[in-house]
Design an enzyme around this catalytic site. Structure first.
Site, PDB file in Angstrom:
ATOM      1  N   CYS A 163      -6.970  -5.814  -6.925  1.00 51.53           N
ATOM      2  CA  CYS A 163      -6.627  -5.334  -5.591  1.00 51.53           C
ATOM      3  C   CYS A 163      -6.009  -6.452  -4.743  1.00 51.53           C
ATOM      4  O   CYS A 163      -5.413  -6.191  -3.714  1.00 51.53           O
ATOM      5  CB  CYS A 163      -7.866  -4.759  -4.916  1.00 51.53           C
ATOM      6  N   HIS A 164      -6.154  -7.670  -5.192  1.00 53.35           N
ATOM      7  CA  HIS A 164      -5.582  -8.786  -4.427  1.00 53.35           C
ATOM      8  C   HIS A 164      -4.059  -8.809  -4.558  1.00 53.35           C
ATOM      9  O   HIS A 164      -3.372  -9.530  -3.845  1.00 53.35           O
ATOM     10  CB  HIS A 164      -6.186 -10.096  -4.925  1.00 53.35           C
ATOM     11  N   ASN A 209     -13.439  -0.043  -4.454  1.00 52.66           N
ATOM     12  CA  ASN A 209     -13.334  -0.526  -5.824  1.00 52.66           C
ATOM     13  C   ASN A 209     -14.408  -1.577  -6.130  1.00 52.66           C
ATOM     14  O   ASN A 209     -14.709  -2.414  -5.318  1.00 52.66           O
ATOM     15  CB  ASN A 209     -11.945  -1.145  -6.015  1.00 52.66           C
ATOM     16  N   TYR A 227       0.839  -1.203   0.000  1.00 52.26           N
ATOM     17  CA  TYR A 227       0.000   0.000   0.000  1.00 52.26           C
ATOM     18  C   TYR A 227       0.873   1.251   0.000  1.00 52.26           C
ATOM     19  O   TYR A 227       0.598   2.221  -0.707  1.00 52.26           O
ATOM     20  CB  TYR A 227      -0.917  -0.017   1.221  1.00 52.26           C
ATOM     21  N   GLU A 259      -1.278 -17.273  -9.326  1.00 50.95           N
ATOM     22  CA  GLU A 259      -0.540 -16.443 -10.298  1.00 50.95           C
ATOM     23  C   GLU A 259       0.963 -16.689 -10.227  1.00 50.95           C
ATOM     24  O   GLU A 259       1.721 -16.176 -11.032  1.00 50.95           O
ATOM     25  CB  GLU A 259      -0.861 -14.975 -10.036  1.00 50.95           C
TER      26      GLU A 259
END
Length: 104
Positions: A57-58, A49, A26, A86
Site C-alpha cells: 500500500c506504500h 489492509n 488512488y 525501491e
DNA sequence: CGACTGACCTCGC
DNA sequence: GGCGAGGCCAGTC
C-alpha cells in the site's frame, strides 16, 4: 478468502501488481479496479489492509504524488523510505509521477 | 438497515 | 501551484 467485496479484493490484487520502483494514485487504482471515482474507497481498503507484505500500500500515493497516509511503521516516514529504497524518484516530499507513475 | 468515517478527487479563487 | 469547499464510493459501527 473472498470475504471482502470484489472491489476490495480487486484493489489488493492491483496494488500487488505494482512493479517495484513505481507508484500509482488512488484515483488510478480505483479506475483500474473498475470503479473510477472511488478513490476514497481505495484508501479505505488500504487502511483496513493487514497484509502489507502482499499488498504494498506504500506504493499508492495521491494524485499529485503526495504521500497521504500510511497505517504502519512510522507512517509517511516509513512509506517514503520504502519508496526511495525501491528507486522511486522523489520531488522533495512528493513522488515524481513523471517517471514513477504506474498506469497498469 | 441507517449513519459516520476515511490514506481522495475535482472545481473555483 | 496553493487554499477552501463540495461531492462520490465503499467499509465499518
Amino acid at each position: 478468502m473472498k470475504k471482502a467485496s470484489n472491489f476490495k479484493d480487486r484493489v489488493y490484487a492491483i496494488a500487488a501488481k505494482i512493479p517495484k520502483g513505481k507508484v500509482t494514485t488512488y484515483g488510478k487504482l480505483a479506475a483500474i479496479a473498475g470503479v473510477p471515482g472511488a478513490a476514497r474507497a481505495v484508501g479505505n481498503a488500504m487502511r483496513t489492509n493487514k497484509d502489507t507484505n502482499a499488498v504494498p500500500c506504500h506504493r499508492v500515493v495521491g494524485s499529485t504524488g503526495a504521500l497521504t497516509g500510511y497505517a504502519y511503521g512510522n507512517g509517511l516516514a516509513t512509506k517514503r523510505a520504502m519508496l526511495k529504497k525501491e528507486g522511486v524518484a522523489f520531488k522533495g516530499e512528493r513522488v515524481d509521477l513523471s517517471t514513477a507513475l504506474w498506469e497498469g
